[in-house]
Design an enzyme around this catalytic site. Structure first.
Site, PDB file in Angstrom:
ATOM      1  N   ASP A  98      28.408  69.498  35.203  1.00 54.16           N
ATOM      2  CA  ASP A  98      28.546  70.314  33.909  1.00 54.16           C
ATOM      3  C   ASP A  98      27.940  71.812  34.387  1.00 54.16           C
ATOM      4  OD1 ASP A  98      28.396  71.267  31.059  1.00 54.16           O
ATOM      5  OD2 ASP A  98      26.161  70.753  31.220  1.00 54.16           O
ATOM      6  N   SER A  99      27.828  72.715  33.433  1.00 55.32           N
ATOM      7  CA  SER A  99      27.246  73.972  33.691  1.00 55.32           C
ATOM      8  C   SER A  99      25.689  73.911  33.872  1.00 55.32           C
ATOM      9  CB  SER A  99      27.638  74.799  32.690  1.00 55.32           C
ATOM     10  OG  SER A  99      27.184  74.359  31.446  1.00 55.32           O
ATOM     11  N   TYR A 104      29.357  78.134  30.482  1.00 54.96           N
ATOM     12  CA  TYR A 104      30.826  78.199  30.651  1.00 54.96           C
ATOM     13  C   TYR A 104      31.665  78.471  29.656  1.00 54.96           C
ATOM     14  CZ  TYR A 104      31.130  75.563  35.242  1.00 54.96           C
ATOM     15  OH  TYR A 104      31.143  75.079  36.535  1.00 54.96           O
ATOM     16  N   GLY A 105      31.008  78.185  28.612  1.00 55.69           N
ATOM     17  CA  GLY A 105      31.638  78.682  27.076  1.00 55.69           C
ATOM     18  C   GLY A 105      32.139  79.920  27.075  1.00 55.69           C
ATOM     19  N   CYS A 142      31.283  67.962  30.386  1.00 47.72           N
ATOM     20  CA  CYS A 142      31.363  69.488  29.504  1.00 47.72           C
ATOM     21  C   CYS A 142      32.352  69.537  28.792  1.00 47.72           C
ATOM     22  CB  CYS A 142      31.178  70.559  30.784  1.00 47.72           C
ATOM     23  SG  CYS A 142      31.344  72.151  29.960  1.00 47.72           S
ATOM     24  N   ASN A 143      32.320  69.803  27.509  1.00 50.38           N
ATOM     25  CA  ASN A 143      33.358  70.040  26.728  1.00 50.38           C
ATOM     26  C   ASN A 143      34.397  71.100  27.092  1.00 50.38           C
ATOM     27  OD1 ASN A 143      33.247  68.400  23.832  1.00 50.38           O
ATOM     28  ND2 ASN A 143      31.659  68.345  25.006  1.00 50.38           N
ATOM     29  N   GLU A 151      19.107  75.280  26.888  1.00 49.41           N
ATOM     30  CA  GLU A 151      18.708  75.712  28.162  1.00 49.41           C
ATOM     31  C   GLU A 151      17.306  76.258  28.391  1.00 49.41           C
ATOM     32  OE1 GLU A 151      20.009  75.254  31.270  1.00 49.41           O
ATOM     33  OE2 GLU A 151      21.764  74.088  30.640  1.00 49.41           O
ATOM     34  N   CYS A 163      29.834  69.834  22.501  1.00 47.75           N
ATOM     35  CA  CYS A 163      29.162  70.364  23.486  1.00 47.75           C
ATOM     36  C   CYS A 163      28.179  69.396  24.178  1.00 47.75           C
ATOM     37  CB  CYS A 163      28.607  71.767  23.114  1.00 47.75           C
ATOM     38  SG  CYS A 163      27.572  72.449  24.568  1.00 47.75           S
ATOM     39  N   THR A 164      28.187  69.050  25.316  1.00 44.08           N
ATOM     40  CA  THR A 164      27.306  68.111  25.837  1.00 44.08           C
ATOM     41  C   THR A 164      25.752  68.483  25.921  1.00 44.08           C
ATOM     42  OG1 THR A 164      27.658  68.765  28.186  1.00 44.08           O
ATOM     43  CG2 THR A 164      28.774  66.680  27.118  1.00 44.08           C
ATOM     44  N   HIS A 165      25.352  69.905  25.412  1.00 42.52           N
ATOM     45  CA  HIS A 165      24.234  70.171  25.343  1.00 42.52           C
ATOM     46  C   HIS A 165      23.479  69.904  24.096  1.00 42.52           C
ATOM     47  CE1 HIS A 165      24.609  73.047  28.850  1.00 42.52           C
ATOM     48  NE2 HIS A 165      23.397  73.321  28.674  1.00 42.52           N
TER      49      HIS A 165
HETATM   50  N1  DGL Z   1      27.764  71.717  28.161  1.00 37.53           N
HETATM   51  C1  DGL Z   1      29.083  72.597  28.310  1.00 37.53           C
HETATM   52  C2  DGL Z   1      29.969  72.257  27.093  1.00 37.53           C
HETATM   53  O1  DGL Z   1      29.929  70.860  26.850  1.00 37.53           O
HETATM   54  C3  DGL Z   1      28.440  73.924  27.435  1.00 37.53           C
HETATM   55  C4  DGL Z   1      27.488  74.758  27.993  1.00 37.53           C
HETATM   56  C5  DGL Z   1      27.931  75.925  28.625  1.00 37.53           C
HETATM   57  O2  DGL Z   1      28.619  76.974  27.833  1.00 37.53           O
HETATM   58  O3  DGL Z   1      27.995  76.076  29.671  1.00 37.53           O
HETATM   59  O4  DGL Z   1      30.961  72.694  26.581  1.00 37.53           O
END
Ligand code: DGL
Length: 267
Positions: free
Chosen positions: A11-12, A43-44, A74-75, A155, A186-188
């Site tokens: 993931d990021s 990443y998003g 990561c989605n 984060e 989103c996994t966050h």
């Molecule tokens: N955890 C990432 C996801 O599921 C998103 C976080 C990011 O934007 O880096 O999309």
């Protein structure tokens, strides 16, 4: 491939650690190699080209570590890079994303009528959830909203910022009004599930891949005779592209036994 090989997860940032913890719980005999691309978080908000490039490099790294399975935790990367990575990993490693297990669940839940999806800009503008749900459940009304500040907020994990009502402002958006189910795309986001549930007074069903990914991976490993049965524990390995003590602290939330976090320059 053989059962002694590790499972790679990336993931990021810390979002994927929620997935790593879920895998560790469902599959305690497996060894995990985690890569958090903290250098390029979030990443998003990146272009598809960049998300593909970063994912490609990380998968290259995990293949070198001989992973029998790789989970795109990561989605955003799942939405943009899965098809490309599937070709790359073909016959070398099993590949999982965090979107398909949820779609499978949604397909079967007949109580879902109005579903909301929240996620990063990359995930929401890919329309991946909408398209996949509509393939088998045309009766479900799908509404989606990009909530780009949430991943960075999580984060940062600053309680004062949570109290500013950022989460509530997103959830009260007209675009996702009158829903019976909300997908945390989103996994966050599972890290703030309690704040989200509270906003809806627990009247909206909250879905995340956390509850589904473990079984999905277990089943596939079983089918391919790749499940590790030995209880002789192998140490998990955690890598980041940019080491911070903040991230090191976070890993303890999910893996209390001390974790050695290594910085690895793979880009
Ligand atoms: N955890 C990432 C996801 O599921 C998103 C976080 C990011 O934007 O880096 O999309």
């Amino acid at each position: 491939m053989n059962s002694e090989q590790p499972i790679g997860i990336f993931d990021s940032g810390i979002g994927g650690l929620t997935i790593a913890a879920a895998i560790n719980e469902t599959l305690p005999n497996e060894q995990i190699i985690y890569f958090g691309d903290t250098q390029h978080l979030p990443y998003g908000d990146k272009s598809n080209k960049k998300i593909l490039f970063y994912s490609d490099r990380i998968v290259e790294f995990l293949l070198k570590k001989k992973c029998k399975a790789i989970i795109i935790a990561c989605n955003s990367a799942s939405a943009i890079a899965y098809d490309f990575l599937e070709k790359k990993t073909h016959k070398k490693s099993l590949l999982f994303n965090v979107i398909n297990p949820l779609i499978k669940y949604i397909e079967k839940d007949i109580n879902i009528k109005n579903i909301g999806i929240i996620g990063t800009n990359a995930t929401i503008s890919s329309n991946v959830y909408q398209k996949s749900i509509k393939l088998t459940r045309k009766d479900i009304n799908v509404k989606s909203l990009a909530t780009p500040l949430l991943a960075s907020l999580i984060e940062e994990n600053n309680q004062k910022l949570y109290q500013k009502g950022i989460v509530e402002t997103y959830l009260s958006d007209n675009t996702i009004k009158n829903i019976d189910t909300l997908v945390l795309g989103c996994t966050h986001y599972p890290l703030i599930e309690s704040i989200i549930s509270k906003y809806y007074n627990e009247n909206v069903k909250i879905l995340s891949s956390l509850n589904h990914i473990g079984n999905e991976v277990k089943q596939k490993l079983q089918q391919n005779k790749l499940l590790r049965f030995s209880q002789n524990k192998l140490k998990h390995n955690f890598y980041v592209s940019d080491y911070t003590s903040h991230f090191q602290q976070k890993t303890k939330l999910f893996f209390p036994s001390s974790i050695i976090l290594k910085e690895e320059n793979i880009f």
